[in-house]
Enzyme design. Structure first.
Site, PDB file in Angstrom:
ATOM      1  N   LYS A 170       0.862  -1.297  -0.095  1.00 48.10           N
ATOM      2  CA  LYS A 170       0.090  -0.002  -0.014  1.00 48.10           C
ATOM      3  C   LYS A 170       0.747   1.186  -0.108  1.00 48.10           C
ATOM      4  CE  LYS A 170      -1.703   2.947   2.734  1.00 48.10           C
ATOM      5  NZ  LYS A 170      -1.904   4.058   1.845  1.00 48.10           N
ATOM      6  N   GLY A 223       6.744   5.859   7.963  1.00 52.82           N
ATOM      7  CA  GLY A 223       5.977   6.976   8.019  1.00 52.82           C
ATOM      8  C   GLY A 223       5.968   7.573   9.113  1.00 52.82           C
ATOM      9  N   SER A 224       4.953   8.527   9.605  1.00 54.63           N
ATOM     10  CA  SER A 224       5.085   9.354  10.521  1.00 54.63           C
ATOM     11  C   SER A 224       4.834   8.567  12.085  1.00 54.63           C
ATOM     12  CB  SER A 224       3.901  10.285  10.665  1.00 54.63           C
ATOM     13  OG  SER A 224       2.879   9.843  10.663  1.00 54.63           O
ATOM     14  N   GLY A 228       2.740   5.488  13.024  1.00 54.69           N
ATOM     15  CA  GLY A 228       3.493   4.235  13.433  1.00 54.69           C
ATOM     16  C   GLY A 228       2.884   3.594  14.901  1.00 54.69           C
ATOM     17  N   GLU A 247       9.665   2.559  10.709  1.00 53.58           N
ATOM     18  CA  GLU A 247      10.546   3.571  10.565  1.00 53.58           C
ATOM     19  C   GLU A 247       9.948   4.828  10.491  1.00 53.58           C
ATOM     20  OE1 GLU A 247      13.681   3.415  10.758  1.00 53.58           O
ATOM     21  OE2 GLU A 247      14.068   1.049  10.377  1.00 53.58           O
ATOM     22  N   CYS A 281      13.452  11.820   6.108  1.00 50.74           N
ATOM     23  CA  CYS A 281      13.553  11.316   7.391  1.00 50.74           C
ATOM     24  C   CYS A 281      14.895  11.380   8.088  1.00 50.74           C
ATOM     25  CB  CYS A 281      13.060  10.104   7.785  1.00 50.74           C
ATOM     26  SG  CYS A 281      14.001   8.900   6.711  1.00 50.74           S
ATOM     27  N   GLN A 328       1.241  19.997   3.613  1.00 52.07           N
ATOM     28  CA  GLN A 328       2.767  20.176   4.152  1.00 52.07           C
ATOM     29  C   GLN A 328       3.250  21.435   4.219  1.00 52.07           C
ATOM     30  OE1 GLN A 328       4.543  17.568   5.511  1.00 52.07           O
ATOM     31  NE2 GLN A 328       6.066  19.025   6.170  1.00 52.07           N
ATOM     32  N   GLU A 380       9.462  17.233  14.596  1.00 52.01           N
ATOM     33  CA  GLU A 380       9.785  16.921  13.155  1.00 52.01           C
ATOM     34  C   GLU A 380       8.834  17.993  12.211  1.00 52.01           C
ATOM     35  OE1 GLU A 380       8.562  13.285  11.061  1.00 52.01           O
ATOM     36  OE2 GLU A 380      10.557  13.254  10.340  1.00 52.01           O
TER      37      GLU A 380
END
Ligand code: NAD
Length: 482
Positions: A170, A223-224, A228, A247, A281, A328, A380
Site C-alpha cells: 500500500k 511513515g510518521s 507508526g 521506521e 527522515c 505540508q 519534526e
C-alpha cells in the site's frame, strides 16, 4: 483510470483520485484507483493462498524475477525518475538517483536469494544434529510514505519476495504513480498470481484492513510517528499478533566543531537540511555549532543559501523543488511562525515564492538563536527549515545532539580524529555520519534508528532477513546412540 493489481489481475476500483504535480498544480499526472476495504481483503486473500507455493519456489526463480525487475528499473531510470520528480517534487537528478537506487536494491536482493544459508551445529546431547534455518514469515503488508516513492517500496518489496513471502503493498496516497509503474515492472518480470498485490488507497481504509486481517503475518511500515504508533498497537493487539517493523520520524542533529573545514560543513548542512526540500527522515534540522565557528558558519550558510535555486523539479538548474502539497506547506509555514514566536531569529528564507507555474514553492529557512527546548528544535517539521543551536564546546554539542526523542541519523563535521571517534561511539542514533550529510546512505548496509525513530529489526542489506524471515531450530536423532 489506473488500476490496482490483485490476485494476478489489474482491477478497477469504484473510486479514484487525481495525482497532482506539486511543481505545477495544473498538471494532473493521472487518476489513480483508490481501493476499498473489500479490494484490500481480496489482495490479502490472494497473497495468503499464494504463500505456500511461493515460499517453496526455487531460489533461482526468485533470483531471476528480482534481477529482471532491477534490470528494467535501471534501463528506464530517466523516464521513471521524471515520473517520480513530477509527482513528488524532488529534483530530476534526485528522482533519477532514487530510481537507480531502487534498481540496485532489486539486484542486491536477487543476489541474496542465492546466498540463503542456515547453520548446522552439534547438539549438547549425543547422536543429535541441530539445524538452524530461516523460513519466510507469510503475507507481509507493506505501508510506505510519500517522500521516497520508489526506493522505500523497493527496500521492502525486494527482501519480502527474496525470502519467500507474499506481498500486499500500500503506497502513500500522494505518490501512486511510481508505485504503479514499479508494480507493472514486477508483474512483467513474471511474479506468479497472488504473490505480489498493489492496493493504492487510504491508510484509514486499506492500511486498516491490512492491520485488522488475521491473514497478514507481518507489517513493515515507514511513515510518521503517530501512524507508526497506531500500526504497532494494532499489530500487538491482533490475534494472532503480527510481526512489526516501524521506521518513523527524525530530528537529526549535525554538529559543527570549531576545527571543522567550513566549506565541508556548509555543504553538509545545506545538503542535509534542504535537499529533497528537507523532506527526508534523515534530514538535519538541528545544526549544533560551537562558539568559535558559529558566526562564520552562519554567514557562510546565508551566502550559500542565496545561490540555491528553488523551482520546478523538472527544470534543469533547480536545486530545490517544491514542497509536496498544500498541507505540508501549511505545516512548514506554521513552524516558521512558531519559531519566530519562540524567539528564534529567521536569518534566511521562509517566504513563499512565485514561479512560472502554480506550485508549493518555499524559500529554505534558517533560524539562529535557537534553544534545544524550542518546538522548532524538538518536533519534526519535514520541510526546508533548519535551526542553528549554539554550543559552548564539543561536550555540550554532544549533549544537545542526543537530547531529542528521536535517534535516526546523527552527524559531525570535524577534522579531529578524537572527536569523530568519540562521536561515533556516543551518538544516540542508528546511523552516524562524519564529514558527510546526515542523509544519503548506501543500499547494501542496514538502515534504521533508535529511540522514537524506529522499532523492530533494521531494513536493507542482509540485515533485512531479520524481519522477513523467522528462525527454525530442527533436532534430528540419527539412531547411533550406542
Ligand atoms: P504517514 O504516517 O502520514 O503515512 C505513512 C503511510 O501510512 C501512508 O501510506 C498512509 O496512507 C498510511 N496510513 C495512514 N494511516 C494509517 C492507518 N490508520 N493504518 C495503516 N496505515 C495508515 O506519513 P507520510 O506523511 O506519508 O510520511 C512522512 C513521514 O514518514 C515523516 O514523519 C518521515 O520522517 C517518515 N519517514 C521515515 C523514514 C524512515 O525510514 N525512518 C523514511 C521516510 C519517511
Amino acid at each position: 483510470m489506473t488500476k490496482n493489481y490483485i490476485a494476478g489481475e489489474w482491477r478497477v476500483s469504484s473510486e479514484a483520485a487525481p495525482n497532482v504535480n506539486p511543481s505545477n498544480t495544473n498538471d494532473v499526472i493521472g487518476d489513480y484507483a483508490r481501493a476499498s476495504a473489500a479490494d484490500a481483503e481480496a489482495a490479502i486473500a490472494a497473497a495468503y493462498d499464494a504463500f505456500p507455493a511461493w515460499s517453496r519456489s526455487s531460489i533461482q526463480t526468485r533470483h531471476d524475477i528480482l534481477k529482471a525487475v532491477g534490470d528494467e528499473i535501471l534501463a528506464r531510470k530517466e523516464e521513471l525518475g521524471r515520473l517520480l520528480s513530477r509527482e513528488e517534487g524532488k529534483t530530476l537528478p534526485e528522482g533519477i538517483g532514487e530510481v537507480t537506487r531502487a534498481g540496485q536494491i532489486f539486484h542486491f536482493f536477487a543476489g541474496e536469494c542465492l546466498r540463503m544459508a542456515g547453520e548446522k551445529v552439534p547438539s549438547v546431547r549425543p547422536a543429535i544434529d541441530v539445524e538452524i534455518t530461516r523460513e519466510p514469515v507469510g503475507v507481509v503488508g507493506l505501508i510506505t510514505p510519500w517522500n521516497f516513492p520508489i526506493a522505500i517500496p523497493a527496500w521492502k518489496i525486494a527482501p519480502a519476495l527474496a525470502y519467500g513471502n507474499t506481498v500486499v503493498f500500500k503506497p502513500a496516497e500522494l505518490v501512486p504513480g511510481s508505485a504503479h509503474a514499479l508494480s507493472e515492472i514486477i508483474v512483467r518480470a513474471g511474479v506468479p498470481a497472488g504473490v505480489f498485490n498493489l492496493v493504492m488507497g487510504k491508510g484509514s481504509i486499506v492500511g486498516e484492513a491490512m492491520l485488522q486481517s488475521p491473514k497478514v503475518a507481518a507489517i513493515s511500515f515507514t511513515g510518521s510517528v503517530p501512524t507508526g504508533r497506531r500500526v504497532a498497537q494494532s499489530c500487538i493487539a491482533a490475534d494472532p499478533m503480527k510481526k512489526v517493523q516501524l521506521e518513523m520520524g527524525g530530528k537529526n542533529p549535525m554538529v559543527v566543531l570549531d576545527d571543522a573545514d567550513l566549506k565541508v560543513a556548509v555543504e553538509c548542512a545545506v545538503n542535509s537540511a534542504f535537499f529533497s526540500t528537507g523532506q527526508r527522515c534523515t534530514a538535519s534540522s538541528r545544526l549544533i555549532v560551537t562558539e568559535g565557528i558559529h558566526d562564520r558558519f552562519v554567514a557562510a550558510m546565508q551566502e550559500r543559501m542565496q545561490n540555491l535555486v528553488v523551482g520546478d523539479a523538472l527544470k534543469a538548474g533547480t536545486h530545490i523543488g517544491p514542497v509536496v502539497d498544500q498541507s505540508q506547506l501549511d505545516q512548514d509555514l506554521k513552524y516558521i511562525r512558531i519559531g519566530q514566536e519562540e524567539g528564534a531569529r529567521l536569518v534566511a528564507g521562509g517566504e513563499l515564492l512565485n514561479r512560472e507555474s502554480p506550485g508549493f514553492y518555499l524559500a529554505p529557512a534558517l533560524f539562529t538563536e535557537v534553544s534545544n527546548w524550542m518546538r522548532v528544535a524538538r518536533e519534526e517539521i519535514f520541510g526546508p527549515v533548519a535551526t542553528v543551536i549554539r554550543a559552548k564546546d564539543y561536550d555540550e554539542a554532544l549533549e544537545i545532539a542526543n537530547d531529542t526523542p528521536f535517534g535516526l541519523s546523527s552527524g559531525i563535521c570535524t577534522t579531529s580524529l578524537k572527536y569523530a571517534s568519540h562521536f561515533k561511539r556516543n551518538a544516540e542514533a542508528g546511523m552516524v555520519m562524519v564529514n558527510l550529510p546526515t542523509a544519503g546512505v548506501d543500499y547494501h548496509v542496514p538502515f534504521g534508528g533508535r529511540k522514537g525513530s524506529s522499532y523492530g529489526p533494521r531494513e536493507q542489506g542482509r540485515y533485512a532477513q531479520e524481519f522477513y524471515t523467522t528462525v527454525k531450530t530442527a533436532y534430528t536423532f540419527d539412531g547411533n546412540a550406542a
